[in-house]
Every structure is written in C-alpha cells, then in structure tokens.
Design a protein around this motif. Structure first.
Motif, PDB file in Angstrom:
ATOM      1  N   ALA A 141     -23.809  -0.824   6.594  1.00 41.36           N
ATOM      2  CA  ALA A 141     -23.261   0.489   5.957  1.00 41.36           C
ATOM      3  C   ALA A 141     -23.599   1.583   6.955  1.00 41.36           C
ATOM      4  N   LYS A 160     -14.210   2.242  -2.713  1.00 38.70           N
ATOM      5  CA  LYS A 160     -13.977   2.667  -1.170  1.00 38.70           C
ATOM      6  C   LYS A 160     -15.313   3.573  -0.960  1.00 38.70           C
ATOM      7  N   ASN A 161     -15.335   3.320   0.566  1.00 40.60           N
ATOM      8  CA  ASN A 161     -16.715   4.165   1.224  1.00 40.60           C
ATOM      9  C   ASN A 161     -16.048   5.310   1.908  1.00 40.60           C
ATOM     10  N   TYR A 162     -16.984   6.395   1.855  1.00 44.12           N
ATOM     11  CA  TYR A 162     -16.586   7.454   2.364  1.00 44.12           C
ATOM     12  C   TYR A 162     -17.771   8.217   3.204  1.00 44.12           C
ATOM     13  N   THR A 216     -22.950  10.085   2.605  1.00 39.45           N
ATOM     14  CA  THR A 216     -22.046   8.964   2.246  1.00 39.45           C
ATOM     15  C   THR A 216     -22.046   8.895   0.820  1.00 39.45           C
ATOM     16  N   CYS A 217     -20.907   8.182   0.359  1.00 35.58           N
ATOM     17  CA  CYS A 217     -20.541   7.880  -1.078  1.00 35.58           C
ATOM     18  C   CYS A 217     -19.638   6.592  -1.148  1.00 35.58           C
ATOM     19  N   GLU A 218     -19.650   6.060  -2.319  1.00 36.42           N
ATOM     20  CA  GLU A 218     -18.446   5.083  -2.837  1.00 36.42           C
ATOM     21  C   GLU A 218     -17.883   5.776  -3.764  1.00 36.42           C
ATOM     22  N   THR A 245     -13.791   1.425   6.316  1.00 33.71           N
ATOM     23  CA  THR A 245     -14.236  -0.104   6.019  1.00 33.71           C
ATOM     24  C   THR A 245     -14.902  -0.769   7.389  1.00 33.71           C
ATOM     25  N   SER A 282     -12.741   8.129   5.181  1.00 31.33           N
ATOM     26  CA  SER A 282     -12.826   7.055   4.267  1.00 31.33           C
ATOM     27  C   SER A 282     -13.383   5.801   5.308  1.00 31.33           C
TER      28      SER A 282
END
Length: 93
Positions: free
Chosen positions: A2, A31-33, A25-27, A57, A55
């Motif tokens: 990550a 979805k990851n950002y 960072t966050c979800e 992946t 975003s």
C-alpha cells in the motif's frame, strides 16, 4: 504494498517527471486515494505546497496505477477526509 505517508513517487509527463511526497492516504467506498506535494515545496517553510490527488490501484505484482479524480462528488469526499486529517494534526501540534 500500500502507498504510505512519506513515500516518494514520480509524477508528470515523460521527461518532466517530478518527485512528490505522499502526505495523505485514505480509502473511500473500497477505493484507495492519495494526496501528494512536490518534495521540494515541503522542504520550503515559506511556501505552501500545492497538493495533487489521485485514486490508485495495485496489481498482483505490486505495480501501482494512478487515475485522476474526475468526479466532483468523489473529489469532495476525498477533500473532506483530508481536511479532517489536517485539523487533527493541527490540534496535536
């Protein structure tokens, strides 16, 4: 793997890439950002760094793929979480 706060990543067009440092960072909705700023701007106490957001992946080999945030609602959610994070940091300082 990550993306972690403090990690350095290269962004930009080929031949004009610049080094950015991940500042958040966050979800959201699975979805990851990430939000990042130019590393050199973070070192300059007299300048407020410009923040970019994506975003992302990750594939099975750990390769990261970045996408621009084009949806206004999606952007508002990421921005709200980031602003809450900044407020918490300021309270701790």
């Amino acid at each position: 793997m990550a993306v972690e706060i403090g990690e350095e990543l290269m962004f930009g067009e080929e031949g004009s890439e610049q080094m950015y440092e991940v500042v958040y960072t966050c979800e959201i909705n699975e979805k990851n950002y990430l939000m990042a700023a130019l590393s050199e701007e973070l070192d300059d106490e007299d300048k407020e760094p410009e923040i970019i957001a994506f975003s992302y992946t990750e594939d099975e080999e750990g390769t990261l793929f970045f996408d621009e945030i084009e949806n206004d609602e999606e952007w508002k959610q990421v921005e709200a979480k980031f602003n809450s994070y900044i407020e918490e940091l300021e309270k701790e300082a």
